[in-house]
Design a protein around this motif. Sequence first.
Motif, mmCIF file in Angstrom:
data_model
loop_
_atom_site.group_PDB
_atom_site.id
_atom_site.type_symbol
_atom_site.label_atom_id
_atom_site.label_comp_id
_atom_site.label_asym_id
_atom_site.label_seq_id
_atom_site.Cartn_x
_atom_site.Cartn_y
_atom_site.Cartn_z
ATOM 1 N N UNK A 1 -9.117 -9.474 7.885
ATOM 2 C CA UNK A 1 -9.065 -9.596 6.421
ATOM 3 C C UNK A 1 -8.827 -8.241 5.765
ATOM 4 N N UNK A 2 -9.465 -7.189 6.289
ATOM 5 C CA UNK A 2 -9.289 -5.846 5.750
ATOM 6 C C UNK A 2 -7.848 -5.378 5.919
ATOM 7 N N UNK A 3 -7.277 -5.648 7.077
ATOM 8 C CA UNK A 3 -5.886 -5.259 7.334
ATOM 9 C C UNK A 3 -4.936 -6.027 6.420
ATOM 10 N N UNK A 4 -5.207 -7.316 6.232
ATOM 11 C CA UNK A 4 -4.373 -8.131 5.338
ATOM 12 C C UNK A 4 -4.444 -7.627 3.897
ATOM 13 N N UNK A 5 -5.651 -7.295 3.450
ATOM 14 C CA UNK A 5 -5.829 -6.766 2.093
ATOM 15 C C UNK A 5 -5.120 -5.418 1.953
ATOM 16 N N UNK A 6 -5.262 -4.592 2.948
ATOM 17 C CA UNK A 6 -4.607 -3.279 2.949
ATOM 18 C C UNK A 6 -3.091 -3.422 2.878
ATOM 19 N N UNK A 7 -2.547 -4.356 3.653
ATOM 20 C CA UNK A 7 -1.102 -4.593 3.660
ATOM 21 C C UNK A 7 -0.618 -5.086 2.303
ATOM 22 N N UNK A 8 -1.343 -6.040 1.718
ATOM 23 C CA UNK A 8 -0.961 -6.585 0.409
ATOM 24 C C UNK A 8 -1.007 -5.514 -0.679
ATOM 25 N N UNK A 9 -2.088 -4.733 -0.708
ATOM 26 C CA UNK A 9 -2.234 -3.678 -1.702
ATOM 27 C C UNK A 9 -1.144 -2.623 -1.551
ATOM 28 N N UNK A 10 -0.888 -2.232 -0.319
ATOM 29 C CA UNK A 10 0.123 -1.201 -0.053
ATOM 30 C C UNK A 10 1.513 -1.677 -0.454
ATOM 31 N N UNK A 11 1.839 -2.914 -0.120
ATOM 32 C CA UNK A 11 3.148 -3.465 -0.476
ATOM 33 C C UNK A 11 3.282 -3.573 -1.998
ATOM 34 N N UNK A 12 2.218 -3.961 -2.670
ATOM 35 C CA UNK A 12 2.239 -4.064 -4.125
ATOM 36 C C UNK A 12 2.488 -2.702 -4.771
ATOM 37 N N UNK A 13 1.810 -1.669 -4.290
ATOM 38 C CA UNK A 13 2.003 -0.315 -4.815
ATOM 39 C C UNK A 13 3.423 0.179 -4.551
ATOM 40 N N UNK A 14 3.908 -0.086 -3.354
ATOM 41 C CA UNK A 14 5.276 0.318 -2.991
ATOM 42 C C UNK A 14 6.300 -0.373 -3.896
ATOM 43 N N UNK A 15 6.133 -1.667 -4.108
ATOM 44 C CA UNK A 15 7.079 -2.443 -4.911
ATOM 45 C C UNK A 15 7.050 -2.032 -6.379
ATOM 46 N N UNK A 16 5.866 -1.751 -6.910
ATOM 47 C CA UNK A 16 5.738 -1.444 -8.337
ATOM 48 C C UNK A 16 6.161 -0.026 -8.695
ATOM 49 N N UNK A 17 5.802 0.934 -7.864
ATOM 50 C CA UNK A 17 6.000 2.331 -8.248
ATOM 51 C C UNK A 17 7.239 2.993 -7.657
ATOM 52 N N UNK A 18 7.660 2.575 -6.478
ATOM 53 C CA UNK A 18 8.789 3.242 -5.827
ATOM 54 C C UNK A 18 10.060 3.273 -6.692
ATOM 55 N N UNK A 19 10.427 2.181 -7.389
ATOM 56 C CA UNK A 19 11.661 2.222 -8.182
ATOM 57 C C UNK A 19 11.620 3.203 -9.354
ATOM 58 N N UNK A 20 10.430 3.566 -9.817
ATOM 59 C CA UNK A 20 10.316 4.413 -11.002
ATOM 60 C C UNK A 20 10.184 5.900 -10.673
ATOM 61 N N UNK A 21 9.960 6.222 -9.414
ATOM 62 C CA UNK A 21 9.781 7.625 -9.026
ATOM 63 C C UNK A 21 11.076 8.130 -8.414
ATOM 64 N N UNK A 22 11.582 9.273 -8.883
ATOM 65 C CA UNK A 22 12.843 9.808 -8.344
ATOM 66 C C UNK A 22 12.761 10.000 -6.829
ATOM 67 N N UNK A 23 13.794 9.514 -6.137
ATOM 68 C CA UNK A 23 13.818 9.616 -4.673
ATOM 69 C C UNK A 23 13.768 11.048 -4.193
ATOM 70 N N UNK A 24 14.416 11.970 -4.936
ATOM 71 C CA UNK A 24 14.423 13.369 -4.500
ATOM 72 C C UNK A 24 13.028 13.995 -4.579
ATOM 73 N N UNK A 25 12.183 13.505 -5.508
ATOM 74 C CA UNK A 25 10.813 14.006 -5.593
ATOM 75 C C UNK A 25 9.998 13.553 -4.387
#
Length: 198
Positions: A18-42
Amino acid sequence: MATTAIATATTTPPVLHQLISLDTSLSQSLHTRFNPFIPGHLLLLLEYSADFRLFFPVSLSLYFAPFRRSFAIPFIAGLLIDLLFIGLVKSIFRRSRPHYNPNMIPAVSVDHFSFPSGHASRVFFIAAFASFFAVFESTSWFLLFVWTWALLTSVSRVFLGRHFVLDVLAGACLGVLEALFVFRFLRLSIVAVSFHKI
């Protein structure tokens, strides 16, 4: 085949699963939400700034500054300890990197294991070691910069989709513990040897 699947399913305790599943979901959510808004070069700049292949040669050059050898020797030793320890822990846990970023873009090529984050352990080792060493010096502005860099670099690992949140937290904790160990034992040993030579 069914027996193998059942055996694999029962090897992981339910709470850990359950901890691994929660970690995966949270991590994927953060990646999906923030990655497009942060400059790739940064994100790339943060990644390269803490990459061992770049950082270790730069750190090694500190050894040739005689007035900083009491800092440089345990610092370089700590970086090597971190590299070996992280490699050992990764080979034991063998957690795969996030499946939602299979190409690891925009990122440099690395090993295939995720837990713990080597970048997080390295930058937090550097920040913690600098803090311990700064007990003897007044460098508050530098420490603020180093801790900010460590935090941003660690968070960027999740935004890049290179690591899960728990990988980064574990790496950060290990980095601080390594810095404490190196500062308390290696530095004192080196000072004692230098004093004995005088």
